[in-house]
Design a protein around this motif. Structure first.
Motif, PDB file in Angstrom:
ATOM      1  N   CYS A 161     -11.852  57.091  30.232  1.00  0.00           N
ATOM      2  CA  CYS A 161     -11.103  56.602  31.400  1.00  0.00           C
ATOM      3  C   CYS A 161     -11.584  57.260  32.691  1.00  0.00           C
ATOM      4  O   CYS A 161     -11.462  56.689  33.764  1.00  0.00           O
ATOM      5  CB  CYS A 161      -9.603  56.799  31.209  1.00  0.00           C
ATOM      6  N   GLN A 213     -15.682  55.284  18.414  1.00  0.00           N
ATOM      7  CA  GLN A 213     -15.176  54.049  19.010  1.00  0.00           C
ATOM      8  C   GLN A 213     -16.173  53.450  20.011  1.00  0.00           C
ATOM      9  O   GLN A 213     -15.936  52.386  20.552  1.00  0.00           O
ATOM     10  CB  GLN A 213     -13.848  54.309  19.719  1.00  0.00           C
ATOM     11  N   TYR A 255     -17.117  54.970  22.892  1.00  0.00           N
ATOM     12  CA  TYR A 255     -16.894  55.466  24.251  1.00  0.00           C
ATOM     13  C   TYR A 255     -17.792  56.662  24.535  1.00  0.00           C
ATOM     14  O   TYR A 255     -18.002  57.512  23.670  1.00  0.00           O
ATOM     15  CB  TYR A 255     -15.438  55.905  24.441  1.00  0.00           C
ATOM     16  N   ASP A 266      -4.873  60.760  26.712  1.00  0.00           N
ATOM     17  CA  ASP A 266      -5.166  60.779  25.280  1.00  0.00           C
ATOM     18  C   ASP A 266      -5.228  62.173  24.665  1.00  0.00           C
ATOM     19  O   ASP A 266      -5.681  62.325  23.532  1.00  0.00           O
ATOM     20  CB  ASP A 266      -6.483  60.032  25.029  1.00  0.00           C
ATOM     21  N   CYS A 311     -11.381  60.663  23.147  1.00  0.00           N
ATOM     22  CA  CYS A 311     -11.776  60.252  24.492  1.00  0.00           C
ATOM     23  C   CYS A 311     -12.014  58.739  24.557  1.00  0.00           C
ATOM     24  O   CYS A 311     -12.699  58.168  23.711  1.00  0.00           O
ATOM     25  CB  CYS A 311     -13.035  60.989  24.920  1.00  0.00           C
ATOM     26  N   LYS A 312     -11.453  58.103  25.604  1.00  0.00           N
ATOM     27  CA  LYS A 312     -11.637  56.674  25.820  1.00  0.00           C
ATOM     28  C   LYS A 312     -12.352  56.388  27.141  1.00  0.00           C
ATOM     29  O   LYS A 312     -12.248  55.301  27.692  1.00  0.00           O
ATOM     30  CB  LYS A 312     -10.294  55.960  25.774  1.00  0.00           C
TER      31      LYS A 312
END
Length: 69
Positions: free
Chosen positions: A14, A35, A37, A60, A11-12
């Motif tokens: 978005c 990361q 996020y 993703d 997951c980023k």
């Protein structure tokens, strides 16, 4: 019943899945992945009708069916 597994490390944040979910099942959690996020989670899993829009909108590939990870 919510039968979707969320692969949090992909997951980023978005937000596309949250925005396009017609039943407003998803939201950002306070949890962060490696990361940094904020990851998506099923805030209202009882609302999910398995329409699959989250699968389609996620760039993703965060959403998979249980047992398919």
């Amino acid at each position: 019943m919510f039968k979707i597994k969320i692969l949090e490390e992909r997951c980023k944040s978005c937000g596309l899945c949250i925005h396009f979910c017609p039943k407003k099942v998803l939201d950002f959690s306070s949890k962060r992945n490696f990361q940094g996020y904020r990851v998506v989670y099923a805030k209202y899993p009882e609302r999910c009708n398995m329409c699959g829009i989250c699968y389609l909108m996620c760039p993703d590939v965060v959403f998979v069916e249980e047992g398919q990870e």
